[in-house]
Scaffold this motif. Structure first.
Motif, PDB file in Angstrom:
ATOM      1  N   PHE A  25      50.592  -3.916 -37.822  1.00  0.00           N
ATOM      2  CA  PHE A  25      49.868  -4.441 -36.667  1.00  0.00           C
ATOM      3  C   PHE A  25      48.403  -4.008 -36.775  1.00  0.00           C
ATOM      4  N   ASP A  26      47.497  -4.937 -36.515  1.00  0.00           N
ATOM      5  CA  ASP A  26      46.076  -4.620 -36.416  1.00  0.00           C
ATOM      6  C   ASP A  26      45.649  -4.856 -34.974  1.00  0.00           C
ATOM      7  N   TYR A  27      45.116  -3.816 -34.370  1.00  0.00           N
ATOM      8  CA  TYR A  27      44.692  -3.936 -32.980  1.00  0.00           C
ATOM      9  C   TYR A  27      43.201  -3.682 -32.848  1.00  0.00           C
ATOM     10  N   GLN A  28      42.555  -4.530 -32.044  1.00  0.00           N
ATOM     11  CA  GLN A  28      41.143  -4.353 -31.731  1.00  0.00           C
ATOM     12  C   GLN A  28      41.032  -3.270 -30.658  1.00  0.00           C
ATOM     13  N   ILE A  29      40.321  -2.193 -30.976  1.00  0.00           N
ATOM     14  CA  ILE A  29      40.145  -1.086 -30.042  1.00  0.00           C
ATOM     15  C   ILE A  29      38.710  -1.104 -29.527  1.00  0.00           C
ATOM     16  N   ILE A  30      38.565  -0.933 -28.232  1.00  0.00           N
ATOM     17  CA  ILE A  30      37.240  -0.845 -27.615  1.00  0.00           C
ATOM     18  C   ILE A  30      37.131   0.510 -26.935  1.00  0.00           C
ATOM     19  N   ALA A  34      31.874   1.377 -29.045  1.00  0.00           N
ATOM     20  CA  ALA A  34      32.517   1.218 -30.361  1.00  0.00           C
ATOM     21  C   ALA A  34      33.615   0.169 -30.299  1.00  0.00           C
ATOM     22  N   ARG A  35      33.655  -0.669 -31.325  1.00  0.00           N
ATOM     23  CA  ARG A  35      34.717  -1.657 -31.492  1.00  0.00           C
ATOM     24  C   ARG A  35      35.205  -1.571 -32.930  1.00  0.00           C
ATOM     25  N   TYR A  36      36.509  -1.410 -33.106  1.00  0.00           N
ATOM     26  CA  TYR A  36      37.042  -1.250 -34.444  1.00  0.00           C
ATOM     27  C   TYR A  36      38.505  -1.686 -34.478  1.00  0.00           C
ATOM     28  N   LEU A  37      39.032  -1.834 -35.694  1.00  0.00           N
ATOM     29  CA  LEU A  37      40.435  -2.175 -35.887  1.00  0.00           C
ATOM     30  C   LEU A  37      41.231  -0.911 -36.195  1.00  0.00           C
ATOM     31  N   GLU A  38      42.305  -0.707 -35.466  1.00  0.00           N
ATOM     32  CA  GLU A  38      43.250   0.353 -35.779  1.00  0.00           C
ATOM     33  C   GLU A  38      44.458  -0.293 -36.453  1.00  0.00           C
ATOM     34  N   ASN A  39      44.865   0.257 -37.590  1.00  0.00           N
ATOM     35  CA  ASN A  39      45.995  -0.288 -38.348  1.00  0.00           C
ATOM     36  C   ASN A  39      47.233   0.551 -38.106  1.00  0.00           C
ATOM     37  N   ILE A  40      48.302  -0.085 -37.668  1.00  0.00           N
ATOM     38  CA  ILE A  40      49.574   0.588 -37.399  1.00  0.00           C
ATOM     39  C   ILE A  40      50.657  -0.032 -38.278  1.00  0.00           C
ATOM     40  N   GLU A  41      51.438   0.795 -38.922  1.00  0.00           N
ATOM     41  CA  GLU A  41      52.552   0.326 -39.741  1.00  0.00           C
ATOM     42  C   GLU A  41      53.809   1.087 -39.324  1.00  0.00           C
ATOM     43  N   THR A  42      54.891   0.362 -39.118  1.00  0.00           N
ATOM     44  CA  THR A  42      56.141   1.009 -38.721  1.00  0.00           C
ATOM     45  C   THR A  42      57.260   0.623 -39.680  1.00  0.00           C
ATOM     46  N   ASN A  43      58.221   1.509 -39.829  1.00  0.00           N
ATOM     47  CA  ASN A  43      59.423   1.240 -40.603  1.00  0.00           C
ATOM     48  C   ASN A  43      60.618   1.747 -39.805  1.00  0.00           C
ATOM     49  N   LEU A  44      61.444   0.826 -39.341  1.00  0.00           N
ATOM     50  CA  LEU A  44      62.558   1.188 -38.463  1.00  0.00           C
ATOM     51  C   LEU A  44      63.650   1.939 -39.211  1.00  0.00           C
ATOM     52  N   GLU A  45      63.903   1.529 -40.457  1.00  0.00           N
ATOM     53  CA  GLU A  45      64.963   2.165 -41.224  1.00  0.00           C
ATOM     54  C   GLU A  45      64.626   3.626 -41.514  1.00  0.00           C
ATOM     55  N   LYS A  46      63.382   3.878 -41.915  1.00  0.00           N
ATOM     56  CA  LYS A  46      62.944   5.238 -42.224  1.00  0.00           C
ATOM     57  C   LYS A  46      62.495   5.995 -40.975  1.00  0.00           C
ATOM     58  N   CYS A 205      41.752  10.604 -33.240  1.00  0.00           N
ATOM     59  CA  CYS A 205      42.504   9.992 -32.148  1.00  0.00           C
ATOM     60  C   CYS A 205      43.261   8.772 -32.639  1.00  0.00           C
ATOM     61  N   ASN A 206      44.142   8.268 -31.795  1.00  0.00           N
ATOM     62  CA  ASN A 206      44.830   7.010 -32.046  1.00  0.00           C
ATOM     63  C   ASN A 206      45.301   6.428 -30.717  1.00  0.00           C
ATOM     64  N   HIS A 207      45.653   5.148 -30.748  1.00  0.00           N
ATOM     65  CA  HIS A 207      46.067   4.430 -29.546  1.00  0.00           C
ATOM     66  C   HIS A 207      47.475   3.866 -29.713  1.00  0.00           C
ATOM     67  N   TYR A 208      48.209   3.852 -28.606  1.00  0.00           N
ATOM     68  CA  TYR A 208      49.532   3.247 -28.558  1.00  0.00           C
ATOM     69  C   TYR A 208      49.603   2.262 -27.401  1.00  0.00           C
TER      70      TYR A 208
END
Length: 260
Positions: A25-30, A34-46, A205-208
């Motif tokens: 997932f790529d999310y636009q963070i404000i 500052a405006r930037y893309l935060e990259n989130i990757e998930t793996n349900l099995e692991k 930091c990070n966003h959820y």
């Protein structure tokens, strides 16, 4: 021929499962200006979550992985050439399933922007133990594979005690930069010293996105009550100071801190 067909079907099935488990997932963070893309990757099995946050404002670039099976979190900070390992903070962490469900729910509504103004801020205070340099062999498989992209010195982090004294560091002079803890070049007028924690400039930091769930007809589904969480972690160092200290400076304190 039958075995080959069965093998092909199995490979295709595993590919579909792998594609489903690895989601990005790529999310636009404000955040303020500052405006930037935060990259989130998930793996349900692991049961892992990876997050990349670029540098912005006074926030450092960070690469983070949370392994919920091991209960460990590894973060690497290129600007200070360090990686840090700690237990996942269960008070603020969300497992990979909840993260994935919430982001998919948000995407399905066409919402891929998070603003700091609408976020609940959670501050995590952890300090590194520079005397506890870790070997990457002590990491589990997922953490080890992640760490190999950086190979910075790896330190253990500990949570600042809830009843600890925490002060701002007024500046970062060279006298504060020491390799060994507890070395205070000051007799404190013969009075007692104390262990405190100093918050320095710089943070990561990070966003959820977190959506509430409810049960309908025996099924758990997400509703539209979704909120943004902004987790911020300032740089914290363990210090020894004269007992009268209420702000950390170079006269009455010594802190365990590493140069870049």
């Amino acid at each position: 021929m039958g075995k080959m067909a069965m093998t092909l079907i199995t490979v295709l099935f595993l590919s579909v499962v792998t594609a489903f488990n690895d989601m990005k997932f790529d999310y636009q963070i404000i955040e303020g200006k500052a405006r930037y893309l935060e990259n989130i990757e998930t793996n349900l099995e692991k049961n892992i979550v990876k997050i990349h946050t670029p540098a912005h404002n006074d926030v450092m670039e960070s690469y983070q992985i949370q392994d919920f099976i091991q209960g460990k979190q590894l973060i690497c900070l290129p600007s200070i050439n360090q990686c840090r390992l700690r237990d996942i903070d269960r008070d603020s962490a969300i497992d990979s399933g909840k993260v994935t469900e919430s982001f998919i729910h948000s995407w399905n509504k066409g919402d891929n922007t998070i603003t700091s103004e609408s976020s609940v801020v959670v501050t995590e205070l952890y300090y590194p133990d520079f005397n506890d340099v870790l070997d990457d062999n002590s990491l589990g498989k997922a953490l080890n594979e992640f760490y190999q992209h950086f190979k910075y010195p790896l330190y253990r982090e500990w949570k600042v005690p809830k009843d600890a004294e925490v002060y701002n560091m007024t500046h970062s002079p060279q006298r504060l930069v020491k390799r060994d803890a507890g070395v205070l070049n000051h007799d404190c007028n013969g009075q007692a010293i104390k262990t405190v924690y100093g918050i320095d400039s710089g943070t990561h930091c990070n966003h959820y996105i977190m959506c509430d769930s409810l049960t309908r007809n025996g099924r758990v589904i997400l509703d539209d009550n979704c909120g943004n969480i902004h987790i911020t972690s300032p740089l914290v160092y363990q210090c020894v100071c004269c007992h009268w200290v209420t702000a950390i400076d170079d006269e009455d304190c010594a802190c365990v801190k590493k140069n870049v």
